[in-house]
Scaffold this motif. Structure first.
Motif, PDB file in Angstrom:
ATOM      1  N   GLU A   1      -0.710   8.251   5.866  1.00 38.09           N
ATOM      2  CA  GLU A   1      -2.146   8.518   5.851  1.00 38.09           C
ATOM      3  C   GLU A   1      -2.768   8.061   4.540  1.00 38.09           C
ATOM      4  OE1 GLU A   1      -5.265  12.285   6.422  1.00 38.09           O
ATOM      5  OE2 GLU A   1      -3.111  12.660   6.179  1.00 38.09           O
ATOM      6  N   ARG A   2      -2.103   8.369   3.452  1.00 36.61           N
ATOM      7  CA  ARG A   2      -2.641   7.990   2.149  1.00 36.61           C
ATOM      8  C   ARG A   2      -2.593   6.478   1.952  1.00 36.61           C
ATOM      9  NH1 ARG A   2      -6.692   9.124  -0.595  1.00 36.61           N
ATOM     10  NH2 ARG A   2      -6.514   8.637  -2.814  1.00 36.61           N
TER      11      ARG A   2
ATOM     12  N   LYS B   1       2.157  12.055   5.749  1.00 37.21           N
ATOM     13  CA  LYS B   1       1.217  12.161   4.627  1.00 37.21           C
ATOM     14  C   LYS B   1       1.184  10.868   3.821  1.00 37.21           C
ATOM     15  CE  LYS B   1       1.528  17.191   4.085  1.00 37.21           C
ATOM     16  NZ  LYS B   1       1.918  18.306   3.188  1.00 37.21           N
TER      17      LYS B   1
ATOM     18  N   SER C   1       0.824  -1.213   0.000  1.00 38.97           N
ATOM     19  CA  SER C   1       0.000   0.000   0.000  1.00 38.97           C
ATOM     20  C   SER C   1       0.854   1.257   0.000  1.00 38.97           C
ATOM     21  CB  SER C   1      -0.930  -0.001   1.215  1.00 38.97           C
ATOM     22  OG  SER C   1      -1.885  -1.034   1.115  1.00 38.97           O
TER      23      SER C   1
ATOM     24  N   GLU D   1       0.716   8.569  -5.949  1.00 44.76           N
ATOM     25  CA  GLU D   1      -0.048   9.805  -5.846  1.00 44.76           C
ATOM     26  C   GLU D   1       0.811  11.002  -5.461  1.00 44.76           C
ATOM     27  OE1 GLU D   1      -3.699   9.474  -3.752  1.00 44.76           O
ATOM     28  OE2 GLU D   1      -4.393   7.872  -5.075  1.00 44.76           O
TER      29      GLU D   1
ATOM     30  N   LYS E   1      -2.885   4.157   4.111  1.00 46.63           N
ATOM     31  CA  LYS E   1      -3.885   3.474   4.931  1.00 46.63           C
ATOM     32  C   LYS E   1      -5.316   3.843   4.536  1.00 46.63           C
ATOM     33  CE  LYS E   1      -2.822   2.697   9.307  1.00 46.63           C
ATOM     34  NZ  LYS E   1      -2.445   2.893  10.718  1.00 46.63           N
ATOM     35  N   SER E   2      -5.472   4.648   3.502  1.00 52.05           N
ATOM     36  CA  SER E   2      -6.801   5.100   3.096  1.00 52.05           C
ATOM     37  C   SER E   2      -7.556   3.983   2.387  1.00 52.05           C
ATOM     38  CB  SER E   2      -6.693   6.307   2.169  1.00 52.05           C
ATOM     39  OG  SER E   2      -6.149   5.929   0.911  1.00 52.05           O
ATOM     40  N   PRO E   3      -8.879   4.004   2.461  1.00 52.31           N
ATOM     41  CA  PRO E   3      -9.688   3.006   1.740  1.00 52.31           C
ATOM     42  C   PRO E   3      -9.449   3.032   0.232  1.00 52.31           C
ATOM     43  CG  PRO E   3     -11.016   4.130   3.393  1.00 52.31           C
ATOM     44  CD  PRO E   3      -9.717   4.869   3.324  1.00 52.31           C
ATOM     45  N   ALA E   4      -9.188   4.206  -0.304  1.00 52.33           N
ATOM     46  CA  ALA E   4      -8.986   4.310  -1.752  1.00 52.33           C
ATOM     47  C   ALA E   4      -7.780   3.505  -2.207  1.00 52.33           C
ATOM     48  CB  ALA E   4      -8.831   5.775  -2.151  1.00 52.33           C
TER      49      ALA E   4
ATOM     50  N   GLU F   1      -6.333   0.946  -0.528  1.00 57.16           N
ATOM     51  CA  GLU F   1      -6.603  -0.485  -0.339  1.00 57.16           C
ATOM     52  C   GLU F   1      -7.497  -1.018  -1.451  1.00 57.16           C
ATOM     53  OE1 GLU F   1      -8.307  -3.798   2.810  1.00 57.16           O
ATOM     54  OE2 GLU F   1      -8.040  -1.727   3.462  1.00 57.16           O
TER      55      GLU F   1
ATOM     56  N   ALA G   1       0.603   4.029  -2.772  1.00 58.99           N
ATOM     57  CA  ALA G   1       0.299   5.407  -2.378  1.00 58.99           C
ATOM     58  C   ALA G   1       1.342   6.385  -2.904  1.00 58.99           C
ATOM     59  CB  ALA G   1       0.214   5.508  -0.860  1.00 58.99           C
TER      60      ALA G   1
END
Length: 219
Positions: A142-143, A139, A89, A96, A145-148, A150, A93
């Protein structure tokens, strides 16, 4: 004619790690002629070792097969984890933050497989990824671990499974006319390069035909 290569991988897969020299050479050799991308294909328990001793045995076998002057490190391994969502992940991430290339995922792979760092820990994985990309660690974490993220990782894993293959890395080569070649578990350059050369030759033939005859008749 557009040609693309998609590398389906798990960041902590040793066989994916051994494929990296071939991947780097393909990108160098066919730069500007072929589009390259990688996608996460999470390993599930069926593809993971059940003990560190078993992991070491696999590392010895693959290391010998690849004539490696070093043995991979098993200190990162945690048998309690059914999948390695954190490092994968974090690598996803990082896209992005402008890092769709290989640097972040390679940093994570090397940290685990060469240095034995516990990349299954979200904070450890994020710190490694952040350092590799010059990204703010909080940052990135945080990104990651985001649902998006995953959802994206699980979607690309499902995409891999839909190919009805089991081995990673998997290289999928596609052309705009629908030709497709799939290599599952292949880590050496030669068969991949031979296939790309053949497809590029076909592309040149299509371009020559179009120059002489134009587009096909409507009827």
């Amino acid at each position: 004619m557009a040609i693309s290569v998609t590398d389906y991988l798990d960041v902590v897969s040793s066989w994916c790690f051994w494929s990296e020299p071939a991947w780097a050479e393909l990108k160098r050799r066919y730069e500007g002629r072929v589009e390259f991308q990688w996608k996460i294909a999470l390993m599930d328990p069926t593809g993971l070792p059940t003990s560190r001793e078993q992991e070491q045995w696999f590392y010895r076998r693959s290391g010998m097969m690849m004539r490696s002057p070093f043995m991979l490190n098993t200190d990162w391994y945690d048998r309690s984890l059914p999948e390695w969502i954190a490092p994968n992940s974090v690598a996803e991430a990082a896209k992005e933050f402008g890092f769709g290339d290989d640097r972040v995922r390679l940093a994570l792979a090397r940290a685990a497989l060469r240095e034995g760092k516990k990349v299954g820990d979200w904070n450890v994985a994020a710190e490694i990824g952040a350092q590799a990309g010059g990204i703010d660690a909080e940052k990135l974490l945080e990104r990651a671990k985001s649902p998006a993220i995953e959802n994206r990782v699980r979607a690309s894993t499902a995409e891999f499974r839909s190919l009805q293959i089991t081995q990673r890395p998997a290289f999928v080569i596609d052309t705009e006319i629908g030709d497709r070649a799939i290599f599952s578990g292949v880590v050496k350059l030669e068969p991949l390069a031979a296939t790309l050369d053949s497809m590029l030759d076909d592309a040149a033939a299509y371009a020559a035909h179009k120059a002489h005859f134009g587009d096909p008749p409507a009827k």
